[in-house]
Design a protein around this motif. Structure first.
Motif, mmCIF file in Angstrom:
data_model
loop_
_atom_site.group_PDB
_atom_site.id
_atom_site.type_symbol
_atom_site.label_atom_id
_atom_site.label_comp_id
_atom_site.label_asym_id
_atom_site.label_seq_id
_atom_site.Cartn_x
_atom_site.Cartn_y
_atom_site.Cartn_z
ATOM 1 N N ARG A 228 0.830 -1.203 0.000
ATOM 2 C CA ARG A 228 0.000 0.000 0.000
ATOM 3 C C ARG A 228 0.867 1.257 0.000
ATOM 4 N N ALA A 229 1.897 1.275 0.855
ATOM 5 C CA ALA A 229 2.766 2.447 0.951
ATOM 6 C C ALA A 229 3.520 2.694 -0.355
ATOM 7 N N ARG A 230 3.988 1.634 -1.001
ATOM 8 C CA ARG A 230 4.700 1.791 -2.272
ATOM 9 C C ARG A 230 3.773 2.335 -3.364
ATOM 10 N N GLN A 231 2.527 1.861 -3.382
ATOM 11 C CA GLN A 231 1.579 2.365 -4.378
ATOM 12 C C GLN A 231 1.331 3.858 -4.177
ATOM 13 N N LEU A 232 1.241 4.267 -2.925
ATOM 14 C CA LEU A 232 0.924 5.660 -2.616
ATOM 15 C C LEU A 232 2.131 6.582 -2.770
ATOM 16 N N LEU A 233 3.278 6.163 -2.242
ATOM 17 C CA LEU A 233 4.425 7.059 -2.153
ATOM 18 C C LEU A 233 5.416 6.922 -3.302
ATOM 19 N N TYR A 234 5.560 5.717 -3.828
ATOM 20 C CA TYR A 234 6.602 5.460 -4.825
ATOM 21 C C TYR A 234 6.039 5.426 -6.242
ATOM 22 N N LYS A 235 5.075 4.557 -6.485
ATOM 23 C CA LYS A 235 4.534 4.445 -7.844
ATOM 24 C C LYS A 235 3.586 5.590 -8.177
ATOM 25 N N GLN A 236 2.833 6.033 -7.196
ATOM 26 C CA GLN A 236 1.969 7.212 -7.317
ATOM 27 C C GLN A 236 1.006 7.139 -8.506
ATOM 28 N N LYS A 237 0.525 5.942 -8.803
ATOM 29 C CA LYS A 237 -0.457 5.781 -9.874
ATOM 30 C C LYS A 237 -1.872 5.648 -9.324
ATOM 31 N N ILE A 238 -1.961 5.528 -8.008
ATOM 32 C CA ILE A 238 -3.255 5.356 -7.359
ATOM 33 C C ILE A 238 -3.420 6.444 -6.309
ATOM 34 N N LYS A 239 -4.590 7.050 -6.288
ATOM 35 C CA LYS A 239 -4.880 8.059 -5.282
ATOM 36 C C LYS A 239 -5.853 7.471 -4.260
ATOM 37 N N PHE A 240 -5.453 7.498 -3.007
ATOM 38 C CA PHE A 240 -6.374 7.110 -1.939
ATOM 39 C C PHE A 240 -6.026 7.919 -0.704
ATOM 40 N N THR A 241 -7.028 8.193 0.089
ATOM 41 C CA THR A 241 -6.860 9.144 1.193
ATOM 42 C C THR A 241 -7.229 8.557 2.553
ATOM 43 N N ASN A 242 -7.438 7.254 2.601
ATOM 44 C CA ASN A 242 -7.804 6.661 3.893
ATOM 45 C C ASN A 242 -6.604 6.627 4.831
ATOM 46 N N ASN A 243 -6.874 6.532 6.114
ATOM 47 C CA ASN A 243 -5.824 6.513 7.132
ATOM 48 C C ASN A 243 -5.813 5.177 7.868
ATOM 49 N N ILE A 244 -4.619 4.749 8.259
ATOM 50 C CA ILE A 244 -4.462 3.553 9.083
ATOM 51 C C ILE A 244 -3.800 3.975 10.383
ATOM 52 N N THR A 245 -4.413 3.603 11.499
ATOM 53 C CA THR A 245 -3.923 4.022 12.815
ATOM 54 C C THR A 245 -3.651 2.794 13.674
ATOM 55 N N TYR A 246 -2.486 2.789 14.313
ATOM 56 C CA TYR A 246 -2.078 1.683 15.179
ATOM 57 C C TYR A 246 -2.038 2.173 16.621
ATOM 58 N N TYR A 247 -2.741 1.469 17.506
ATOM 59 C CA TYR A 247 -2.823 1.855 18.917
ATOM 60 C C TYR A 247 -1.914 0.958 19.757
ATOM 61 N N ILE A 248 -1.247 1.592 20.739
ATOM 62 C CA ILE A 248 -0.311 0.846 21.582
ATOM 63 C C ILE A 248 -0.277 1.469 22.976
ATOM 64 N N PRO A 249 -0.213 0.647 24.032
ATOM 65 C CA PRO A 249 -0.063 1.205 25.387
ATOM 66 C C PRO A 249 1.307 1.873 25.540
ATOM 67 N N GLU A 250 1.346 2.943 26.299
ATOM 68 C CA GLU A 250 2.606 3.670 26.483
ATOM 69 C C GLU A 250 3.706 2.765 27.039
ATOM 70 N N ALA A 251 3.338 1.828 27.902
ATOM 71 C CA ALA A 251 4.328 0.947 28.527
ATOM 72 C C ALA A 251 5.034 0.051 27.518
ATOM 73 N N PHE A 252 4.439 -0.145 26.331
ATOM 74 C CA PHE A 252 5.027 -1.036 25.324
ATOM 75 C C PHE A 252 5.872 -0.293 24.291
ATOM 76 N N VAL A 253 5.854 1.030 24.325
ATOM 77 C CA VAL A 253 6.476 1.820 23.252
ATOM 78 C C VAL A 253 7.981 1.578 23.159
#
Length: 289
Positions: A228-253
């Motif tokens: 997904r990241a390569r399509q968006l940032l490198y090849k740049q032939k596809i436009k998409f605007t959705n976001n992916i968010t990863y949640y983590i407890p502070e103690a695990f950072v």
């Protein structure tokens, strides 16, 4: 209903009573009467599963892999539900993607698989529609024990199917799916009226990753994030605007810093929650989305 997708891992189950992954390993070894395979944190789980299976087969402790996976399904089904499972159902997200094999998120075992393609082994289309929510079991489920994805061979086959679906013409007989690659469909720039596979969601819906360790053995998910990241940032032939968010407890950072760096490089937003892993941790996440 909230028009978003949750990607939920075993962390939500881990706060329940019942079997843990460590228990499952011990039970697998006992079931196979395996005194050769030795548990070690240095062994990636998919490869350790292969060691257990192959040793059991060589020693004639099991005849078919199905017996092993049915045993796993029975053990996983012993995990008890908790209030977070119910809270997720009450939020009613449009999509719940899960690596879990059980049906605690659904609240009960579904009667049928609603996927557009019948799958016995892999899980590109495996889904269950309950109310306004579609549940996607991307690593298989207890209704179909052979679909349970644990071993290295299974991960490899799943990844092959995923890449074929995303980058080339899907090789399925079903007439219910579009016979063009996901990339081609995205390049047309048309809104997705029908979500065929959970893979589609990574390009068209906001995804919140909750309770998922995302170890590097999860090669299928890491490949998809990278693709997904390569399509968006490198090849740049596809436009998409959705976001992916990863949640983590502070103690695990601190211990997860390298993984978080890799997630950021792949366009994933990191949200640190200042609560210990448990009921209140998940409640805070779910109240914020």
């Amino acid at each position: 209903m909230k028009d978003l997708a949750l990607l939920i891992g075993n962390g939500v189950n881990a706060i329940s009573k019942g079997i843990t992954w460590d228990n499952l390993l011990d039970n697998l070894l006992a079931f196979c009467k395996d005194d050769c395979s030795i548990k070690d944190k240095q062994k990636p789980f998919p490869l350790f599963y292969e060691e257990i299976f192959l040793n059991a087969f060589k020693l004639k402790r099991i005849g078919k892999e199905l017996a092993l996976k049915e045993f796993i399904a029975q053990n996983v089904s012993r995990i008890e539900a908790n209030e977070i499972h119910e809270l997720i159902r009450n939020i009613a997200p449009a999509h719940v993607i899960t690596t879990n094999y059980d049906f605690l998120l659904e609240g009960s075992e579904p009667q049928k698989n609603d996927g557009l393609v019948y799958e016995n082994l892999y899980s590109i289309f495996r889904r269950y529609e309950i109310g306004t929510t579609t549940f996607w079991h991307i690593h298989g489920d207890c209704r179909s024990p052979m679909s349970i994805n644990l071993g290295y061979e299974h991960y490899g086959g799943q990844l092959q199917k995923m890449r074929n679906y995303a980058a080339s013409v899907p090789d399925y007989k079903s007439n219910r799916i579009v016979k063009r690659s996901l990339v081609k469909r995205l390049q047309q720039g048309k809104e997705f009226e029908i979500i065929q596979s959970w893979i589609d969601l990574f390009f068209v819906k906001d995804i919140h990753i909750i309770g998922l360790t995302l170890d590097f053995v999860e090669t299928d998910l890491w490949w998809l994030l990278t693709y997904r990241a390569r399509q968006l940032l490198y090849k740049q032939k596809i436009k998409f605007t959705n976001n992916i968010t990863y949640y983590i407890p502070e103690a695990f950072v601190k211990t997860a810093c390298f993984k978080l760096d890799l997630l950021k490089a792949n366009g994933v937003e990191i949200k640190v929650i200042n609560k210990a892993h448990g009921i209140s941790y998940y409640k805070e996440i779910l109240s914020s989305i």
